[in-house]
Design a protein around this motif. Structure first.
Motif, PDB file in Angstrom:
ATOM      1  N   UNK A   1       0.851  -1.190   0.000  1.00  0.00           N
ATOM      2  CA  UNK A   1       0.000   0.000   0.000  1.00  0.00           C
ATOM      3  C   UNK A   1       0.885   1.237   0.000  1.00  0.00           C
ATOM      4  N   UNK A   2       0.562   2.183  -0.834  1.00  0.00           N
ATOM      5  CA  UNK A   2       1.304   3.439  -0.903  1.00  0.00           C
ATOM      6  C   UNK A   2       2.745   3.274  -1.316  1.00  0.00           C
ATOM      7  N   UNK A   3       3.038   2.198  -2.031  1.00  0.00           N
ATOM      8  CA  UNK A   3       4.411   1.980  -2.483  1.00  0.00           C
ATOM      9  C   UNK A   3       5.262   1.188  -1.518  1.00  0.00           C
ATOM     10  N   UNK A   4       4.707   0.805  -0.369  1.00  0.00           N
ATOM     11  CA  UNK A   4       5.434  -0.010   0.603  1.00  0.00           C
ATOM     12  C   UNK A   4       4.860  -1.414   0.620  1.00  0.00           C
ATOM     13  N   UNK A   5       5.741  -2.383   0.819  1.00  0.00           N
ATOM     14  CA  UNK A   5       5.309  -3.768   0.952  1.00  0.00           C
ATOM     15  C   UNK A   5       5.399  -4.165   2.421  1.00  0.00           C
ATOM     16  N   UNK A   6       4.257  -4.501   3.008  1.00  0.00           N
ATOM     17  CA  UNK A   6       4.198  -4.878   4.414  1.00  0.00           C
ATOM     18  C   UNK A   6       4.102  -6.392   4.542  1.00  0.00           C
TER      19      UNK A   6
END
Length: 547
Positions: free
Chosen positions: A335-340
Protein backbone atom coordinates in the motif's frame (compact mmCIF):
# COMPACT_ATOMS: atom_id res chain seq x y z
CA UNK A 1 14.81 19.52 46.71
CA UNK A 2 15.11 20.07 43.01
CA UNK A 3 15.95 17.18 40.70
CA UNK A 4 13.54 17.74 37.85
CA UNK A 5 11.42 20.77 38.68
CA UNK A 6 12.23 24.28 37.43
CA UNK A 7 11.44 26.92 39.96
CA UNK A 8 11.79 30.70 39.81
CA UNK A 9 13.29 31.27 43.21
CA UNK A 10 13.72 34.53 45.03
CA UNK A 11 17.41 34.51 45.78
CA UNK A 12 20.83 35.25 44.51
CA UNK A 13 21.76 34.73 40.89
CA UNK A 14 25.07 33.53 39.54
CA UNK A 15 25.00 33.90 35.74
CA UNK A 16 27.42 31.80 33.73
CA UNK A 17 27.47 34.02 30.68
CA UNK A 18 30.09 34.00 27.98
CA UNK A 19 32.22 37.15 28.22
CA UNK A 20 33.57 39.09 25.31
CA UNK A 21 36.89 40.38 26.59
CA UNK A 22 39.89 39.71 28.78
CA UNK A 23 42.54 37.23 27.71
CA UNK A 24 45.48 36.60 30.03
CA UNK A 25 46.68 39.80 31.64
CA UNK A 26 45.88 41.93 28.61
CA UNK A 27 49.60 42.68 28.09
CA UNK A 28 51.30 42.48 24.71
CA UNK A 29 54.64 40.66 24.90
CA UNK A 30 55.86 42.09 21.59
CA UNK A 31 58.98 44.27 21.70
CA UNK A 32 59.98 47.01 19.28
CA UNK A 33 61.93 50.25 18.88
CA UNK A 34 61.09 53.15 21.18
CA UNK A 35 60.96 56.91 20.49
CA UNK A 36 61.46 56.33 16.79
CA UNK A 37 64.77 54.49 17.20
CA UNK A 38 65.56 52.02 14.47
CA UNK A 39 66.36 48.36 15.00
CA UNK A 40 69.99 47.42 15.54
CA UNK A 41 70.26 46.13 11.96
CA UNK A 42 69.26 49.47 10.52
CA UNK A 43 66.08 47.91 9.13
CA UNK A 44 63.00 50.19 9.30
CA UNK A 45 60.84 47.28 10.61
CA UNK A 46 60.83 46.58 14.36
CA UNK A 47 61.87 43.15 15.60
CA UNK A 48 59.04 41.26 17.39
CA UNK A 49 59.35 38.80 20.22
CA UNK A 50 58.09 35.40 19.09
CA UNK A 51 54.82 34.29 20.75
CA UNK A 52 55.25 30.97 22.52
CA UNK A 53 53.17 28.08 21.13
CA UNK A 54 52.45 24.48 21.98
CA UNK A 55 50.88 22.95 25.08
CA UNK A 56 51.84 24.41 28.47
CA UNK A 57 54.59 22.67 30.39
CA UNK A 58 53.97 20.87 33.68
CA UNK A 59 55.54 23.78 35.54
CA UNK A 60 53.32 26.29 33.72
CA UNK A 61 50.21 24.20 34.48
CA UNK A 62 51.08 24.03 38.16
CA UNK A 63 51.98 27.70 38.50
CA UNK A 64 48.91 28.96 36.62
CA UNK A 65 46.47 26.69 38.43
CA UNK A 66 47.85 27.59 41.87
CA UNK A 67 47.84 31.30 41.10
CA UNK A 68 44.26 31.19 39.84
CA UNK A 69 42.98 29.21 42.83
CA UNK A 70 44.84 31.43 45.29
CA UNK A 71 43.32 34.58 43.76
CA UNK A 72 39.81 33.05 43.74
CA UNK A 73 40.17 31.95 47.39
CA UNK A 74 41.33 35.44 48.41
CA UNK A 75 38.42 37.12 46.69
CA UNK A 76 40.74 38.81 44.18
CA UNK A 77 38.32 38.45 41.30
CA UNK A 78 40.09 40.68 38.78
CA UNK A 79 43.39 38.92 39.37
CA UNK A 80 41.82 35.45 39.01
CA UNK A 81 39.89 36.44 35.89
CA UNK A 82 43.05 37.82 34.29
CA UNK A 83 44.52 34.33 34.53
CA UNK A 84 41.80 32.91 32.23
CA UNK A 85 41.15 33.05 28.51
CA UNK A 86 37.77 34.74 29.03
CA UNK A 87 38.13 37.49 31.60
CA UNK A 88 34.63 38.87 31.14
CA UNK A 89 32.83 35.62 31.83
CA UNK A 90 35.22 34.71 34.64
CA UNK A 91 34.72 38.07 36.34
CA UNK A 92 30.94 37.73 36.25
CA UNK A 93 31.07 34.18 37.53
CA UNK A 94 33.61 34.61 40.30
CA UNK A 95 32.16 37.85 41.66
CA UNK A 96 28.68 36.31 41.57
CA UNK A 97 29.95 33.23 43.41
CA UNK A 98 30.49 35.30 46.55
CA UNK A 99 28.04 38.16 46.24
CA UNK A 100 25.04 36.51 44.60
CA UNK A 101 25.40 32.82 45.40
CA UNK A 102 26.08 33.96 48.97
CA UNK A 103 29.34 32.09 49.47
CA UNK A 104 30.79 33.77 52.56
CA UNK A 105 34.26 32.30 52.17
CA UNK A 106 36.00 29.61 50.18
CA UNK A 107 39.20 27.60 50.41
CA UNK A 108 40.50 25.88 47.26
CA UNK A 109 43.19 23.21 47.18
CA UNK A 110 44.76 21.88 43.99
CA UNK A 111 45.28 18.18 43.50
CA UNK A 112 47.74 16.25 41.34
CA UNK A 113 47.64 17.45 37.75
CA UNK A 114 46.99 15.02 34.91
CA UNK A 115 48.52 16.68 31.90
CA UNK A 116 46.87 20.09 31.57
CA UNK A 117 43.94 19.15 33.82
CA UNK A 118 44.10 20.03 37.50
CA UNK A 119 41.51 18.72 39.97
CA UNK A 120 40.80 20.78 43.05
CA UNK A 121 38.70 20.59 46.20
CA UNK A 122 36.28 23.31 47.29
CA UNK A 123 35.54 24.04 50.95
CA UNK A 124 33.02 26.88 51.06
CA UNK A 125 30.74 28.47 53.64
CA UNK A 126 27.21 29.35 52.51
CA UNK A 127 25.36 32.07 54.41
CA UNK A 128 21.76 33.06 53.57
CA UNK A 129 18.49 33.72 55.35
CA UNK A 130 20.08 33.45 58.75
CA UNK A 131 21.49 30.03 57.89
CA UNK A 132 25.21 29.25 57.59
CA UNK A 133 26.43 25.83 56.50
CA UNK A 134 29.62 24.30 55.02
CA UNK A 135 29.60 23.25 51.36
CA UNK A 136 32.26 20.95 49.95
CA UNK A 137 32.65 19.50 46.47
CA UNK A 138 35.25 18.64 43.83
CA UNK A 139 35.88 20.41 40.54
CA UNK A 140 38.67 20.80 37.99
CA UNK A 141 40.25 23.23 35.57
CA UNK A 142 42.35 22.92 32.44
CA UNK A 143 45.35 25.11 31.61
CA UNK A 144 45.81 26.08 27.98
CA UNK A 145 48.04 28.51 26.08
CA UNK A 146 46.62 31.83 25.00
CA UNK A 147 47.03 32.01 21.22
CA UNK A 148 47.61 35.78 21.22
CA UNK A 149 50.00 36.19 24.12
CA UNK A 150 51.46 32.74 24.41
CA UNK A 151 50.86 32.80 28.15
CA UNK A 152 49.44 29.81 30.04
CA UNK A 153 45.86 30.58 31.14
CA UNK A 154 42.86 28.75 32.58
CA UNK A 155 40.49 27.52 29.88
CA UNK A 156 37.37 29.17 31.24
CA UNK A 157 34.15 27.17 31.46
CA UNK A 158 31.19 27.46 33.88
CA UNK A 159 32.09 23.98 35.15
CA UNK A 160 35.24 25.40 36.76
CA UNK A 161 33.00 26.98 39.41
CA UNK A 162 30.92 23.80 39.80
CA UNK A 163 31.12 20.64 37.66
CA UNK A 164 27.34 20.60 37.08
CA UNK A 165 27.14 24.11 35.65
CA UNK A 166 26.69 24.49 31.89
CA UNK A 167 26.51 27.53 29.61
CA UNK A 168 23.56 29.74 30.52
CA UNK A 169 22.89 28.01 33.85
CA UNK A 170 22.33 30.09 36.96
CA UNK A 171 23.54 29.29 40.46
CA UNK A 172 21.16 30.56 43.16
CA UNK A 173 21.03 30.62 46.93
CA UNK A 174 17.99 31.74 48.87
CA UNK A 175 14.50 30.91 50.03
CA UNK A 176 12.95 28.33 47.72
CA UNK A 177 9.68 29.39 46.15
CA UNK A 178 8.34 25.86 46.38
CA UNK A 179 8.04 24.62 49.96
CA UNK A 180 8.86 20.94 50.55
CA UNK A 181 6.06 18.38 50.46
CA UNK A 182 5.33 15.13 52.20
CA UNK A 183 3.78 13.13 49.37
CA UNK A 184 1.60 10.23 50.52
CA UNK A 185 -0.12 7.42 48.67
CA UNK A 186 -3.88 6.89 48.43
CA UNK A 187 -3.89 5.36 51.92
CA UNK A 188 -1.74 8.02 53.57
CA UNK A 189 1.62 6.22 53.46
CA UNK A 190 4.58 8.52 52.79
CA UNK A 191 6.30 8.23 49.41
CA UNK A 192 10.00 9.10 49.44
CA UNK A 193 12.66 9.19 46.75
CA UNK A 194 14.93 7.06 48.92
CA UNK A 195 12.37 4.26 49.09
CA UNK A 196 11.03 4.79 45.57
CA UNK A 197 13.93 6.16 43.45
CA UNK A 198 11.86 6.13 40.26
CA UNK A 199 9.53 8.72 41.81
CA UNK A 200 12.32 11.26 42.30
CA UNK A 201 11.48 13.45 39.29
CA UNK A 202 7.76 13.06 39.93
CA UNK A 203 8.09 14.17 43.55
CA UNK A 204 10.16 17.17 42.44
CA UNK A 205 7.47 18.15 39.93
CA UNK A 206 4.78 17.75 42.58
CA UNK A 207 6.73 19.99 44.94
CA UNK A 208 7.07 22.70 42.31
CA UNK A 209 3.37 22.72 41.55
CA UNK A 210 1.80 21.94 44.90
CA UNK A 211 4.34 23.01 47.54
CA UNK A 212 2.39 26.13 48.47
CA UNK A 213 -1.03 24.52 48.08
CA UNK A 214 -0.01 21.71 50.42
CA UNK A 215 0.62 24.24 53.17
CA UNK A 216 4.38 23.90 53.62
CA UNK A 217 6.95 26.54 54.54
CA UNK A 218 9.88 27.18 52.21
CA UNK A 219 13.44 26.36 53.19
CA UNK A 220 16.77 27.83 52.05
CA UNK A 221 18.77 26.18 49.25
CA UNK A 222 21.62 26.52 46.81
CA UNK A 223 20.64 25.17 43.42
CA UNK A 224 21.29 25.31 39.69
CA UNK A 225 18.55 26.83 37.58
CA UNK A 226 19.12 25.49 34.10
CA UNK A 227 19.35 27.68 31.02
CA UNK A 228 16.14 28.30 29.15
CA UNK A 229 15.52 25.44 26.73
CA UNK A 230 17.83 23.05 28.58
CA UNK A 231 16.73 19.42 28.73
CA UNK A 232 18.48 18.91 32.05
CA UNK A 233 16.43 19.33 35.23
CA UNK A 234 17.13 21.97 37.86
CA UNK A 235 19.34 20.56 40.57
CA UNK A 236 19.64 21.28 44.28
CA UNK A 237 23.29 21.38 45.35
CA UNK A 238 22.92 22.16 49.05
CA UNK A 239 20.06 22.50 51.52
CA UNK A 240 20.73 25.15 54.14
CA UNK A 241 17.38 24.57 55.85
CA UNK A 242 14.65 22.14 54.86
CA UNK A 243 11.63 24.21 55.73
CA UNK A 244 8.36 22.64 56.83
CA UNK A 245 6.66 20.20 54.40
CA UNK A 246 2.97 20.18 53.65
CA UNK A 247 1.16 16.87 53.08
CA UNK A 248 0.09 16.06 49.53
CA UNK A 249 -2.10 13.03 48.84
CA UNK A 250 -1.55 11.25 45.52
CA UNK A 251 -3.40 8.42 43.76
CA UNK A 252 -0.40 6.06 44.01
CA UNK A 253 -0.83 2.65 45.63
CA UNK A 254 2.45 2.12 47.53
CA UNK A 255 2.21 -1.67 47.37
CA UNK A 256 1.60 -1.68 43.63
CA UNK A 257 4.34 0.92 43.24
CA UNK A 258 6.86 -1.45 44.84
CA UNK A 259 5.76 -4.23 42.50
CA UNK A 260 6.21 -1.97 39.49
CA UNK A 261 9.71 -0.97 40.58
CA UNK A 262 10.73 -4.54 41.29
CA UNK A 263 9.52 -5.70 37.89
CA UNK A 264 11.23 -3.03 35.76
CA UNK A 265 14.48 -3.39 37.72
CA UNK A 266 14.90 -6.79 36.10
CA UNK A 267 15.56 -4.98 32.81
CA UNK A 268 18.27 -2.52 31.86
CA UNK A 269 15.64 -0.38 30.19
CA UNK A 270 11.90 -0.64 30.88
CA UNK A 271 8.91 1.46 31.90
CA UNK A 272 5.42 0.61 33.16
CA UNK A 273 2.28 2.43 34.36
CA UNK A 274 -0.89 1.17 36.05
CA UNK A 275 -4.16 3.10 36.19
CA UNK A 276 -7.66 2.58 37.59
CA UNK A 277 -10.04 2.29 34.59
CA UNK A 278 -13.15 3.44 36.46
CA UNK A 279 -11.58 6.77 37.49
CA UNK A 280 -8.30 7.37 35.65
CA UNK A 281 -6.29 7.43 38.89
CA UNK A 282 -2.63 6.54 38.38
CA UNK A 283 -1.78 3.64 40.70
CA UNK A 284 1.90 3.07 39.89
CA UNK A 285 4.72 4.05 37.56
CA UNK A 286 8.27 2.86 37.26
CA UNK A 287 11.31 3.31 35.04
CA UNK A 288 14.59 1.48 34.61
CA UNK A 289 17.00 3.10 35.10
CA UNK A 290 15.21 4.64 38.08
CA UNK A 291 16.91 8.02 37.83
CA UNK A 292 16.68 10.48 35.00
CA UNK A 293 14.03 10.98 32.34
CA UNK A 294 10.49 9.85 33.21
CA UNK A 295 9.88 7.65 30.17
CA UNK A 296 6.70 6.20 31.69
CA UNK A 297 4.98 9.61 31.49
CA UNK A 298 6.98 11.57 28.95
CA UNK A 299 8.45 9.01 26.56
CA UNK A 300 7.57 9.06 22.88
CA UNK A 301 7.76 5.69 21.12
CA UNK A 302 6.03 3.94 18.26
CA UNK A 303 3.63 1.59 20.11
CA UNK A 304 3.67 -1.20 17.53
CA UNK A 305 0.76 -3.60 17.50
CA UNK A 306 -0.72 -2.39 20.80
CA UNK A 307 -2.06 0.38 18.51
CA UNK A 308 -4.32 -2.25 16.98
CA UNK A 309 -6.65 -1.70 19.97
CA UNK A 310 -7.47 1.72 18.54
CA UNK A 311 -7.27 0.54 14.93
CA UNK A 312 -9.71 -2.31 15.56
CA UNK A 313 -12.14 0.09 17.20
CA UNK A 314 -11.92 2.30 14.12
CA UNK A 315 -12.52 -0.60 11.72
CA UNK A 316 -15.45 -1.96 13.72
CA UNK A 317 -17.02 1.49 14.01
CA UNK A 318 -16.74 1.85 10.23
CA UNK A 319 -18.20 -1.62 9.56
CA UNK A 320 -14.93 -2.81 8.01
CA UNK A 321 -14.32 -5.62 10.51
CA UNK A 322 -16.25 -7.61 13.10
CA UNK A 323 -15.71 -10.40 15.58
CA UNK A 324 -16.53 -13.73 13.91
CA UNK A 325 -16.46 -12.32 10.38
CA UNK A 326 -13.99 -13.43 7.69
CA UNK A 327 -10.98 -11.17 7.34
CA UNK A 328 -7.91 -11.51 5.07
CA UNK A 329 -4.47 -12.13 6.56
CA UNK A 330 -2.06 -12.65 3.63
CA UNK A 331 1.72 -12.95 3.95
CA UNK A 332 2.20 -9.60 2.25
CA UNK A 333 0.18 -6.52 1.42
CA UNK A 334 1.38 -3.48 -0.49
CA UNK A 335 0.00 0.00 0.00
CA UNK A 336 1.30 3.44 -0.90
CA UNK A 337 4.41 1.98 -2.48
CA UNK A 338 5.43 -0.01 0.60
CA UNK A 339 5.31 -3.77 0.95
CA UNK A 340 4.20 -4.88 4.41
CA UNK A 341 4.51 -8.36 5.90
CA UNK A 342 3.70 -10.31 9.05
CA UNK A 343 6.15 -11.57 11.64
CA UNK A 344 8.01 -14.48 10.05
CA UNK A 345 5.77 -13.98 7.01
CA UNK A 346 2.90 -16.01 8.45
CA UNK A 347 -0.59 -15.99 6.93
CA UNK A 348 -4.03 -17.12 8.06
CA UNK A 349 -5.95 -18.77 5.26
CA UNK A 350 -9.71 -18.30 5.44
CA UNK A 351 -9.22 -16.56 8.76
CA UNK A 352 -11.52 -14.36 10.83
CA UNK A 353 -10.95 -10.91 12.30
CA UNK A 354 -10.51 -12.22 15.84
CA UNK A 355 -7.81 -14.63 14.66
CA UNK A 356 -5.97 -11.77 12.98
CA UNK A 357 -6.16 -9.66 16.14
CA UNK A 358 -5.13 -12.46 18.49
CA UNK A 359 -2.15 -13.44 16.34
CA UNK A 360 -1.35 -9.78 15.55
CA UNK A 361 -1.59 -10.04 11.79
CA UNK A 362 -0.24 -6.81 10.29
CA UNK A 363 -1.59 -7.29 6.79
CA UNK A 364 -5.15 -7.75 8.11
CA UNK A 365 -5.06 -4.11 9.19
CA UNK A 366 -2.89 -2.73 6.37
CA UNK A 367 -5.35 -4.15 3.84
CA UNK A 368 -8.05 -1.80 5.16
CA UNK A 369 -6.02 1.40 4.70
CA UNK A 370 -7.56 2.21 1.35
CA UNK A 371 -11.06 2.10 2.85
CA UNK A 372 -10.27 4.66 5.54
CA UNK A 373 -10.01 8.41 5.25
CA UNK A 374 -6.65 9.92 6.16
CA UNK A 375 -8.02 11.33 9.43
CA UNK A 376 -10.20 8.37 10.55
CA UNK A 377 -7.58 6.86 12.87
CA UNK A 378 -6.63 10.25 14.32
CA UNK A 379 -10.26 11.07 15.10
CA UNK A 380 -10.89 7.72 16.77
CA UNK A 381 -7.77 8.08 18.90
CA UNK A 382 -8.76 11.56 20.01
CA UNK A 383 -12.55 11.35 20.23
CA UNK A 384 -12.84 7.93 21.90
CA UNK A 385 -9.47 7.28 23.58
CA UNK A 386 -8.57 10.87 24.52
CA UNK A 387 -5.14 10.74 22.89
CA UNK A 388 -3.51 14.17 22.51
CA UNK A 389 -6.16 16.07 24.50
CA UNK A 390 -3.75 17.99 26.75
CA UNK A 391 -4.05 15.88 29.87
CA UNK A 392 -3.85 17.59 33.25
CA UNK A 393 -2.35 14.83 35.38
CA UNK A 394 -0.74 17.10 37.98
CA UNK A 395 2.78 16.51 36.62
CA UNK A 396 4.23 16.88 33.09
CA UNK A 397 3.09 14.22 30.61
CA UNK A 398 3.25 13.51 26.90
CA UNK A 399 -0.30 12.69 25.90
CA UNK A 400 0.29 10.65 22.76
CA UNK A 401 0.16 11.57 19.08
CA UNK A 402 -1.71 10.02 16.16
CA UNK A 403 -1.14 12.50 13.32
CA UNK A 404 -3.17 12.57 10.14
CA UNK A 405 -1.14 10.76 7.49
CA UNK A 406 -1.59 9.47 3.97
CA UNK A 407 -0.36 6.76 1.64
CA UNK A 408 2.16 4.33 3.15
CA UNK A 409 2.50 6.31 6.36
CA UNK A 410 -1.23 6.02 6.96
CA UNK A 411 -1.00 2.26 6.53
CA UNK A 412 1.96 2.08 8.92
CA UNK A 413 0.00 4.04 11.54
CA UNK A 414 -2.63 1.29 11.62
CA UNK A 415 -0.04 -1.05 13.12
CA UNK A 416 1.51 1.51 15.45
CA UNK A 417 4.38 2.67 13.27
CA UNK A 418 4.62 5.73 11.01
CA UNK A 419 4.12 8.91 12.99
CA UNK A 420 2.22 7.36 15.92
CA UNK A 421 3.88 8.01 19.28
CA UNK A 422 2.92 6.75 22.74
CA UNK A 423 4.30 5.99 26.19
CA UNK A 424 3.21 3.53 28.90
CA UNK A 425 0.85 6.09 30.47
CA UNK A 426 -0.92 6.54 27.14
CA UNK A 427 -1.21 2.83 26.47
CA UNK A 428 -2.34 2.04 30.02
CA UNK A 429 -5.11 4.56 29.42
CA UNK A 430 -5.94 2.91 26.08
CA UNK A 431 -6.31 -0.45 27.85
CA UNK A 432 -8.47 1.23 30.51
CA UNK A 433 -10.73 2.73 27.85
CA UNK A 434 -10.98 -0.66 26.17
CA UNK A 435 -12.04 -2.10 29.52
CA UNK A 436 -14.77 0.44 30.33
CA UNK A 437 -15.67 1.89 26.94
CA UNK A 438 -15.21 5.40 28.36
CA UNK A 439 -12.06 7.53 28.51
CA UNK A 440 -11.10 8.73 31.99
CA UNK A 441 -8.09 11.04 31.85
CA UNK A 442 -5.24 9.67 34.01
CA UNK A 443 -4.24 11.83 36.97
CA UNK A 444 -1.83 11.67 39.91
CA UNK A 445 -3.31 14.40 42.11
CA UNK A 446 -7.03 15.06 42.58
CA UNK A 447 -8.22 17.91 40.34
CA UNK A 448 -10.15 19.30 43.31
CA UNK A 449 -6.86 20.48 44.86
CA UNK A 450 -6.24 23.11 42.19
CA UNK A 451 -9.49 23.13 40.19
CA UNK A 452 -7.92 21.52 37.14
CA UNK A 453 -10.23 20.55 34.31
CA UNK A 454 -9.52 16.99 33.21
CA UNK A 455 -9.58 16.23 29.50
CA UNK A 456 -12.75 14.62 28.22
CA UNK A 457 -13.23 12.60 25.03
CA UNK A 458 -16.09 13.77 22.84
CA UNK A 459 -17.82 10.38 22.76
CA UNK A 460 -17.88 6.99 24.43
CA UNK A 461 -17.22 3.81 22.52
CA UNK A 462 -20.17 2.32 20.67
CA UNK A 463 -21.72 -0.46 22.74
CA UNK A 464 -21.40 -3.09 20.02
CA UNK A 465 -17.80 -2.07 19.31
CA UNK A 466 -16.95 -2.21 23.01
CA UNK A 467 -18.36 -5.71 23.40
CA UNK A 468 -16.39 -6.97 20.40
CA UNK A 469 -13.17 -5.25 21.49
CA UNK A 470 -13.26 -6.89 24.92
CA UNK A 471 -13.80 -10.27 23.31
CA UNK A 472 -10.84 -9.64 20.98
CA UNK A 473 -8.55 -8.71 23.87
CA UNK A 474 -9.72 -11.61 26.02
CA UNK A 475 -9.07 -14.05 23.17
CA UNK A 476 -5.56 -12.60 22.76
CA UNK A 477 -4.95 -13.05 26.50
CA UNK A 478 -6.19 -16.64 26.58
CA UNK A 479 -5.04 -18.13 23.28
CA UNK A 480 -3.19 -15.42 21.35
CA UNK A 481 0.16 -13.67 21.56
CA UNK A 482 -0.48 -12.55 25.18
CA UNK A 483 -1.51 -15.95 26.51
CA UNK A 484 1.82 -16.95 28.04
CA UNK A 485 2.19 -13.75 30.06
CA UNK A 486 -1.47 -13.77 31.15
CA UNK A 487 -1.61 -17.48 32.01
CA UNK A 488 -3.76 -18.25 35.04
CA UNK A 489 -5.38 -14.81 35.06
CA UNK A 490 -8.91 -14.67 36.43
CA UNK A 491 -11.69 -12.12 36.40
CA UNK A 492 -12.48 -9.70 33.56
CA UNK A 493 -9.25 -9.41 31.57
CA UNK A 494 -7.79 -8.80 28.15
CA UNK A 495 -4.47 -7.89 26.54
CA UNK A 496 -2.61 -6.89 23.39
CA UNK A 497 1.07 -7.33 22.54
CA UNK A 498 3.26 -5.17 20.35
CA UNK A 499 6.71 -5.07 18.78
CA UNK A 500 7.78 -1.79 17.21
CA UNK A 501 10.62 -1.81 14.70
CA UNK A 502 13.13 1.05 15.05
CA UNK A 503 15.71 2.05 12.45
CA UNK A 504 19.29 1.00 13.27
CA UNK A 505 18.07 -1.08 16.20
CA UNK A 506 18.76 -4.81 16.25
CA UNK A 507 15.66 -5.75 18.24
CA UNK A 508 12.24 -4.05 18.24
CA UNK A 509 10.77 -2.30 21.27
CA UNK A 510 8.54 -4.73 23.16
CA UNK A 511 5.07 -3.51 24.25
CA UNK A 512 2.23 -4.95 26.31
CA UNK A 513 -1.12 -3.33 27.15
CA UNK A 514 -3.73 -5.09 29.27
CA UNK A 515 -6.44 -4.84 31.91
CA UNK A 516 -7.87 -6.99 34.66
CA UNK A 517 -11.00 -5.89 36.53
CA UNK A 518 -10.34 -2.31 37.73
CA UNK A 519 -6.60 -2.20 36.97
CA UNK A 520 -5.13 -1.46 33.54
CA UNK A 521 -1.42 -1.34 32.78
CA UNK A 522 1.03 -0.96 29.93
CA UNK A 523 4.77 -1.34 29.62
CA UNK A 524 7.58 -0.98 27.12
CA UNK A 525 11.01 -2.62 27.01
CA UNK A 526 13.16 -0.71 24.49
CA UNK A 527 15.14 -3.09 22.28
CA UNK A 528 13.53 -5.97 24.15
CA UNK A 529 12.06 -7.92 21.26
CA UNK A 530 8.56 -9.41 21.31
CA UNK A 531 6.27 -7.64 23.73
CA UNK A 532 4.69 -10.81 25.06
CA UNK A 533 8.07 -12.09 26.23
CA UNK A 534 9.52 -8.84 27.61
CA UNK A 535 6.93 -6.25 28.64
CA UNK A 536 4.25 -8.92 29.14
CA UNK A 537 5.53 -10.39 32.44
CA UNK A 538 5.99 -6.88 33.88
CA UNK A 539 2.43 -5.81 33.12
CA UNK A 540 0.90 -9.15 34.13
CA UNK A 541 2.65 -8.96 37.52
CA UNK A 542 0.97 -5.61 38.19
CA UNK A 543 -2.44 -6.95 37.19
CA UNK A 544 -2.05 -9.91 39.53
CA UNK A 545 -0.83 -7.70 42.40
CA UNK A 546 -3.61 -5.20 41.87
CA UNK A 547 -6.41 -7.74 41.89
Amino acid sequence: MRSGARAAIVGAVFATMVGVAGCGSGQDDSAGPKDGASAGSGDDKPSLKKVKTGPPSAAEVKTTAHAFLAAWSAGETAKAAALTDDGGAATTALSGYRKKAEVAKVALEAGQASGAKVPFSVNAQLSSGGESVPWTYESSLTVTRDTKTGKPVVDWKPSVVHPDLAEGDTLKTGASEAPPIKAVDRDGKELTASEHPTLKTVLAALRERYGKKAGGEAGVETWIERAKGSKSPDKTLKVLSKGTPGTLRTTIDASLQRTAEQQVSKRTKASVVAVKPSTGEILALANSPASGFNTAFQGSYAPGSTMKIITSTTLMDKGLAAYGKPHPCPKYFSYGGWKFQNDKKFEIKNGTFEQSFARSCNTAFISQAGKLKDDDLSKEARDVFGIGLNWQAGVPTFDGAVPVQSAASKAASLIGQGGVRMNPLNMASVAATASTGTFHQPYLVSPSLDDRTLAKASRTMKSSTHDQLKKLMNLTATSGTAAEAMAGMSGDFGAKTGSAEVDNQEKPNGWFSAYRDDVAAAGVVPEGGHGGDTAGPIVAALLRAGG
